[in-house]
Write a protein that holds these residues in place. Sequence first.
Motif, short mmCIF file in Angstrom:
data_model
loop_
_atom_site.label_atom_id
_atom_site.label_comp_id
_atom_site.label_asym_id
_atom_site.label_seq_id
_atom_site.Cartn_x
_atom_site.Cartn_y
_atom_site.Cartn_z
N VAL A 146 -34.39 5.61 -10.73
CA VAL A 146 -34.73 4.72 -9.80
C VAL A 146 -34.33 3.27 -10.51
O VAL A 146 -35.34 3.08 -11.43
N ALA A 147 -33.81 2.45 -9.99
CA ALA A 147 -33.23 1.38 -10.47
C ALA A 147 -33.93 0.02 -9.76
O ALA A 147 -34.01 0.26 -8.67
N THR A 148 -34.51 -0.93 -10.62
CA THR A 148 -34.93 -2.10 -9.70
C THR A 148 -33.74 -3.14 -9.58
O THR A 148 -33.30 -3.71 -10.53
N SER A 149 -33.24 -3.05 -8.21
CA SER A 149 -32.38 -3.90 -7.75
C SER A 149 -33.10 -5.05 -7.43
O SER A 149 -34.24 -5.49 -7.94
N ALA A 153 -29.19 -8.34 -4.38
CA ALA A 153 -28.15 -7.91 -4.33
C ALA A 153 -27.51 -8.19 -3.04
O ALA A 153 -26.03 -8.03 -2.78
N LEU A 154 -28.13 -8.73 -1.92
CA LEU A 154 -27.72 -8.68 -0.65
C LEU A 154 -27.48 -10.25 -0.03
O LEU A 154 -26.65 -10.61 0.89
N THR A 164 -27.45 -12.67 -9.13
CA THR A 164 -27.44 -11.98 -7.81
C THR A 164 -26.15 -10.90 -8.29
O THR A 164 -26.64 -9.79 -7.79
N PRO A 165 -25.29 -11.23 -8.79
CA PRO A 165 -24.20 -10.37 -9.00
C PRO A 165 -24.74 -8.99 -9.86
O PRO A 165 -24.16 -7.86 -9.69
N THR A 166 -25.70 -9.11 -10.77
CA THR A 166 -26.12 -8.23 -11.45
C THR A 166 -27.11 -7.16 -10.55
O THR A 166 -27.05 -5.92 -10.86
N LYS A 167 -27.78 -7.79 -9.71
CA LYS A 167 -28.56 -6.91 -8.87
C LYS A 167 -27.66 -6.22 -7.67
O LYS A 167 -27.93 -4.97 -7.41
N ALA A 168 -26.41 -6.88 -7.46
CA ALA A 168 -25.61 -5.85 -6.69
C ALA A 168 -24.96 -4.86 -7.44
O ALA A 168 -24.64 -3.89 -6.81
N GLY A 169 -24.69 -5.25 -8.65
CA GLY A 169 -24.12 -4.00 -9.65
C GLY A 169 -25.17 -2.83 -9.77
O GLY A 169 -24.64 -2.00 -10.02
N VAL A 170 -26.20 -3.28 -10.01
CA VAL A 170 -27.39 -2.38 -10.29
C VAL A 170 -27.47 -1.28 -9.06
O VAL A 170 -27.34 0.05 -9.16
N HIS A 171 -27.09 -1.96 -7.93
CA HIS A 171 -27.53 -1.12 -6.76
C HIS A 171 -26.24 -0.21 -6.50
O HIS A 171 -25.96 0.96 -6.10
N GLY A 246 -28.64 7.87 -3.65
CA GLY A 246 -27.57 6.83 -3.34
C GLY A 246 -28.47 5.88 -2.15
O GLY A 246 -27.44 4.92 -1.87
N ALA A 247 -29.69 5.86 -2.00
CA ALA A 247 -30.04 4.92 -1.09
C ALA A 247 -30.67 3.72 -1.65
O ALA A 247 -31.00 3.72 -3.01
N ALA A 248 -31.01 2.73 -1.07
CA ALA A 248 -31.71 1.34 -1.48
C ALA A 248 -32.65 1.11 -0.53
O ALA A 248 -32.64 1.10 0.68
N LEU A 249 -33.98 0.78 -1.05
CA LEU A 249 -35.28 0.55 -0.21
C LEU A 249 -35.76 -0.77 -0.35
O LEU A 249 -35.98 -1.42 -1.36
N LEU A 250 -35.70 -1.66 0.68
CA LEU A 250 -36.06 -3.06 0.50
C LEU A 250 -37.40 -2.98 0.45
O LEU A 250 -38.02 -2.39 1.27
N VAL A 251 -38.02 -3.70 -0.25
CA VAL A 251 -39.60 -3.71 -0.54
C VAL A 251 -39.79 -5.37 -0.53
O VAL A 251 -40.12 -5.98 -1.52
N ASP A 252 -39.75 -6.06 0.48
CA ASP A 252 -39.70 -7.45 0.56
C ASP A 252 -40.63 -7.99 1.61
O ASP A 252 -40.38 -9.23 2.07
#
Length: 260
Positions: A146-149, A153-154, A164-171, A246-252
């Motif tokens: 589980v990576a912390t994006s 990323a969005l 921000t590009p690094t966080k898109a890259g992590v996802h 392969g999923a991403a969960l927004l926690v915001d």
Amino acid sequence: MLLKDKVVIVTGGSRGIGRAIAIASAREGADVAINYWSDNDASYGRRSAISEVLAEIENLGRRAIAVEGNVAAPQTGVDLVRQTVEAFGKVDVLASNAGICPFHAFLDMPPSVLERTVGVNLNGAFYVTQAAARQMKEQGTGGAIVATSSISALVGGGMQAHYTPTKAGVHSLMQSCAIALGPYGIRCNSVMPGTIATDLNADDLADESKRAYFEKRIPLGRLGAPEDVAECVVFLASDRARYVTGAALLVDGGLFVNLQ
Ligand SMILES: NC(=O)C1=CN([C@@H]2O[C@H](COP(=O)(O)OP(=O)(O)OC[C@H]3O[C@@H](n4cnc5c(N)ncnc54)[C@H](O)[C@@H]3O)[C@@H](O)[C@H]2O)C=CC1
Ligand SMILES: C[C@H](O)[C@@H]1OC(=O)[C@H](O)[C@@H]1O
């Protein structure tokens, strides 16, 4: 318990979200190996933070080790996995979380700030994920990464064009690894935290008007706490999420969807 007798590696676990992931994992029954980087901690005046985390985990009745190292260096991930296996015999879960966000304007950003941010946030996630996945494959028992994006990323940030590009890259890394590692039973997902109150953004949020702006934009009415993210990481790491990869969960707190 969601992670009973699992072995969890957390990078960037001495403070903030990583610390909360380490403690939440122990609370759910895991032994934990914690990476951190003392140069980064020292820049926040937090030299003793790691010993507090180890003590807290031991108080929960679980084992913990600390492995210092800069994740931007490829060897750090290799050493982290080796020391984890030496201490606990295996690796079941990686929470790839270490990251930096040195706010800086775009037009005069020095190459060194860009390179450091990409090196820690994206290259670091790649190297640690690769080292953990190799170990999980060898074990033959699957695993979860589980990576912390980030919400970043969005969406963009005027002082975050390097970040921000690094966080898109992590996802994106998690999406590709979900395909590459699925055949070995290794699931790869990311969490996308919104604005979580940690040292990372303490200076930025010391600006009362900016803090109030965020609080107003968040439908749930408050900034996030590290534990809000950690519990989602634990879920994605656990067998409850056995068919999620392969999923991403927004926690915001709803920040991303709040246009008007
Ligand atoms: N705080 C927030 O609002 C958000 C944070 N994130 C992400 O969450 C992750 C954790 O951030 P926070 O807990 O807020 O930060 P923090 O500054 O509170 O903690 C950072 C942790 O990373 C470690 N670290 C820093 N550089 C390192 C390196 N080169 N090698 C190894 N460890 C290193 C530090 O020792 C510390 O344990 C980062 O990836 C960040 O991008 C994502 C979205 C929002
Ligand atoms: C550090 C920022 O406040 C935080 O980091 C992120 O990844 C979020 O997008 C916030 O901007």
